[in-house]
Design a protein around this motif. Structure first.
Motif, PDB file in Angstrom:
ATOM      1  N   ASP A   1      18.638   8.455  23.360  1.00  0.00           N
ATOM      2  CA  ASP A   1      18.255   8.689  21.969  1.00  0.00           C
ATOM      3  C   ASP A   1      19.030   9.852  21.353  1.00  0.00           C
ATOM      4  O   ASP A   1      18.482  10.657  20.614  1.00  0.00           O
ATOM      5  CB  ASP A   1      16.742   8.908  21.843  1.00  0.00           C
ATOM      6  CG  ASP A   1      16.263   8.720  20.410  1.00  0.00           C
ATOM      7  OD1 ASP A   1      16.944   8.027  19.627  1.00  0.00           O
ATOM      8  OD2 ASP A   1      15.213   9.281  20.062  1.00  0.00           O
TER       9      ASP A   1
ATOM     10  N   THR B   1      12.170  15.101  17.672  1.00  0.00           N
ATOM     11  CA  THR B   1      12.689  13.827  17.185  1.00  0.00           C
ATOM     12  C   THR B   1      12.134  13.509  15.802  1.00  0.00           C
ATOM     13  O   THR B   1      10.990  13.849  15.507  1.00  0.00           O
ATOM     14  CB  THR B   1      12.330  12.673  18.160  1.00  0.00           C
ATOM     15  OG1 THR B   1      12.872  11.446  17.646  1.00  0.00           O
ATOM     16  CG2 THR B   1      10.836  12.516  18.336  1.00  0.00           C
TER      17      THR B   1
ATOM     18  N   ARG C   1      10.667   5.663  18.585  1.00  0.00           N
ATOM     19  CA  ARG C   1      12.020   5.343  19.064  1.00  0.00           C
ATOM     20  C   ARG C   1      12.359   6.159  20.310  1.00  0.00           C
ATOM     21  O   ARG C   1      12.889   5.635  21.290  1.00  0.00           O
ATOM     22  CB  ARG C   1      13.042   5.615  17.958  1.00  0.00           C
ATOM     23  CG  ARG C   1      14.474   5.238  18.340  1.00  0.00           C
ATOM     24  CD  ARG C   1      15.494   5.838  17.398  1.00  0.00           C
ATOM     25  NE  ARG C   1      15.520   7.283  17.566  1.00  0.00           N
ATOM     26  CZ  ARG C   1      15.839   8.144  16.599  1.00  0.00           C
ATOM     27  NH1 ARG C   1      16.129   7.718  15.392  1.00  0.00           N
ATOM     28  NH2 ARG C   1      15.853   9.435  16.837  1.00  0.00           N
ATOM     29  N   THR C   2      12.026   7.445  20.289  1.00  0.00           N
ATOM     30  CA  THR C   2      12.341   8.307  21.431  1.00  0.00           C
ATOM     31  C   THR C   2      11.508   7.912  22.640  1.00  0.00           C
ATOM     32  O   THR C   2      12.020   7.860  23.766  1.00  0.00           O
ATOM     33  CB  THR C   2      12.139   9.788  21.057  1.00  0.00           C
ATOM     34  OG1 THR C   2      12.968  10.089  19.921  1.00  0.00           O
ATOM     35  CG2 THR C   2      12.506  10.708  22.207  1.00  0.00           C
TER      36      THR C   2
ATOM     37  N   SER D   1      13.091   4.931  24.143  1.00  0.00           N
ATOM     38  CA  SER D   1      14.328   5.298  24.844  1.00  0.00           C
ATOM     39  C   SER D   1      14.024   5.901  26.205  1.00  0.00           C
ATOM     40  O   SER D   1      14.711   5.605  27.193  1.00  0.00           O
ATOM     41  CB  SER D   1      15.140   6.294  24.006  1.00  0.00           C
ATOM     42  OG  SER D   1      15.562   5.709  22.803  1.00  0.00           O
TER      43      SER D   1
ATOM     44  N   ASP E   1      16.652   9.005  10.605  1.00  0.00           N
ATOM     45  CA  ASP E   1      17.220   8.222  11.696  1.00  0.00           C
ATOM     46  C   ASP E   1      18.127   9.061  12.586  1.00  0.00           C
ATOM     47  O   ASP E   1      18.885   8.534  13.390  1.00  0.00           O
ATOM     48  CB  ASP E   1      17.964   6.997  11.153  1.00  0.00           C
ATOM     49  CG  ASP E   1      19.122   7.353  10.225  1.00  0.00           C
ATOM     50  OD1 ASP E   1      19.327   8.565   9.966  1.00  0.00           O
ATOM     51  OD2 ASP E   1      19.814   6.437   9.774  1.00  0.00           O
TER      52      ASP E   1
ATOM     53  N   PRO F   1      19.275  11.788  15.599  1.00  0.00           N
ATOM     54  CA  PRO F   1      18.999  11.748  17.029  1.00  0.00           C
ATOM     55  C   PRO F   1      17.889  12.716  17.436  1.00  0.00           C
ATOM     56  O   PRO F   1      17.559  13.649  16.705  1.00  0.00           O
ATOM     57  CB  PRO F   1      20.330  12.189  17.648  1.00  0.00           C
ATOM     58  CG  PRO F   1      20.900  13.123  16.626  1.00  0.00           C
ATOM     59  CD  PRO F   1      20.510  12.508  15.292  1.00  0.00           C
TER      60      PRO F   1
END
Length: 176
Positions: free
Chosen positions: A9, A43, A48-49, A52, A96, A98
């Motif tokens: 990520d 984050t 999403r993280t 990941s 969006d 990282p």
């Protein structure tokens, strides 16, 4: 972890070979710090993280609500070997970009002695940590020209209270 993976990520990683790895004997340092306790990852997109981290085999162990600058946020915790990965981010996706390493926390068996060794120009006095029965002291990283936040914590002391609903025991994930 899949071979050839260059980041998780957005956090750059380097894969190390595990076979035959033998850690060097721990040599006591005058500051009393003995090991890394946890890495804090910030984050803009918690889900999403988490996905990941799950994709490389780390299991989400606990989540808790918190706030960032007054806005609702979530802390999520993983075990990566014997190190805790703490993911912190807003409840609503805020971009969006990282994930980034926001901070590191180390362990000292005698946090008062460590803070004395570091001195008041480098370290705040210890206080009670969010985790039950632990204490934390933050280094004055900005004053020292260090961009990553750094803290020192007392060791883990698992209790029945810390093993409550939606929580797991304080032990590393098995390597199987």
């Amino acid at each position: 972890m899949p071979l050839g993976l260059a980041n998780i990520d957005g956090i750059a990683i380097r894969q190390c070979e595990q076979s035959g790895y033998r850690p060097e004997p721990v040599v006591a340092h005058p500051n009393g710090i003995s090991r890394l306790d946890h890495v804090v990852v910030a984050t803009p997109d918690v889900d999403r993280t988490i996905q990941s981290f799950a994709a490389v085999g780390w299991e989400l162990r606990r989540q808790r609500p918190t706030a960032i600058d007054g806005a609702p946020a979530t802390q999520s915790f993983f075990w990566a070997g014997d190190v805790i990965l703490e993911v912190v981010g807003p409840d609503a996706v805020s971009g969006d970009g990282p994930a980034t390493i926001w901070g590191l926390a180390f362990v000292s068996a005698d946090i008062d002695a460590t803070c004395t060794w570091l001195g008041p120009l480098r370290c705040r006095p210890p206080s009670e940590a969010v985790q039950g029965r632990r204490r934390i002291a933050t280094l004055l990283t900005g004053d020292l020209g260090i961009l990553t936040r750094v803290a020192v914590m007392s060791p883990h002391h698992p209790t029945p209270r810390t093993l409550g609903v939606n929580q797991t025991s304080i032990s590393p994930l098995s390597s199987s």
